[in-house]
Design a protein around this motif. Structure first.
Motif, PDB file in Angstrom:
ATOM      1  N   SER A 178       0.796  -1.157   0.221  1.00 32.36           N
ATOM      2  CA  SER A 178       0.156   0.049   0.009  1.00 32.36           C
ATOM      3  C   SER A 178       0.928   1.157  -0.207  1.00 32.36           C
ATOM      4  O   SER A 178       0.390   2.383   0.274  1.00 32.36           O
ATOM      5  N   GLU A 179       2.152   1.044  -0.606  1.00 30.76           N
ATOM      6  CA  GLU A 179       3.046   2.459  -0.309  1.00 30.76           C
ATOM      7  C   GLU A 179       2.497   3.371  -1.311  1.00 30.76           C
ATOM      8  O   GLU A 179       2.431   4.376  -0.725  1.00 30.76           O
ATOM      9  N   ARG A 180       2.108   3.040  -2.211  1.00 35.74           N
ATOM     10  CA  ARG A 180       1.831   4.279  -3.244  1.00 35.74           C
ATOM     11  C   ARG A 180       0.593   5.023  -2.772  1.00 35.74           C
ATOM     12  O   ARG A 180       0.569   6.358  -2.981  1.00 35.74           O
ATOM     13  N   SER A 181      -0.427   4.392  -2.299  1.00 36.15           N
ATOM     14  CA  SER A 181      -1.629   4.796  -1.989  1.00 36.15           C
ATOM     15  C   SER A 181      -1.362   5.603  -0.611  1.00 36.15           C
ATOM     16  O   SER A 181      -2.082   6.504  -0.362  1.00 36.15           O
ATOM     17  N   GLU A 223       1.583   6.978   0.274  1.00 33.03           N
ATOM     18  CA  GLU A 223       2.706   7.962   0.040  1.00 33.03           C
ATOM     19  C   GLU A 223       2.486   9.578   0.317  1.00 33.03           C
ATOM     20  O   GLU A 223       2.928  10.187   1.246  1.00 33.03           O
ATOM     21  N   GLY A 224       1.453   9.829  -0.274  1.00 39.37           N
ATOM     22  CA  GLY A 224       0.929  11.407  -0.293  1.00 39.37           C
ATOM     23  C   GLY A 224       0.006  11.643   0.904  1.00 39.37           C
ATOM     24  O   GLY A 224      -0.048  12.753   1.220  1.00 39.37           O
TER      25      GLY A 224
END
Length: 134
Positions: free
Chosen positions: A30-33, A35-36
């Motif tokens: 779930s790193e990309r979701s 990250e921000g």
């Protein structure tokens, strides 16, 4: 790489390591979701250590296989190389007999990890503590 492996030696348990491995895997996948997004102080620290947590869980599962532990219970994956002809609870104590014909017999080498007979021996704690110190 050294710290996660030494953690695995200290924490070696298949069940507990799998929980840690799954938590690390969820964080990595779930790193990309995430990250921000805004995270609290604790979650930001956990998120920053996601790869370390994954490696710690993987090492704990591997060493748990060597220790033959699953949630602190011994596993009997390949059967024991010992037999108890009088049963486990006798008045004179429990005596195990080796199923090996001779010392060093290749058929009597346990395939992976520790023979489950050590989990019910009278010197279990002494044996496992000394093994984990090596």
């Amino acid at each position: 790489v050294t710290f996660p492996f030494l953690f695995g030696v200290m924490y070696g348990d298949i069940g507990h390591g799998a929980v840690l491995l799954l938590a690390g895997l969820v964080l990595v996948l779930s790193e990309r979701s995430m990250e921000g997004s805004k995270k609290g102080e604790m979650m930001a620290g956990i998120f920053g250590a996601r790869y370390m947590i994954l490696l710690m869980g993987l090492s704990a599962v591997y060493v748990g296989l060597v220790y033959n532990d699953f949630f602190a219970l011994g596993l009997n994956l390949f059967g024991s190389r010992y037999a108890w002809p009088e049963g486990l609870a006798t008045k004179s104590g429990t005596q195990a007999e080796s199923l090996c014909e001779s010392y060093g017999d290749p058929k009597c080498v346990y395939p992976l990890g520790v023979d489950p007979a050590w989990h019910i021996s009278s010197n279990e704690l002494l044996f496992f503590n000394s093994m984990k110190m090596k």
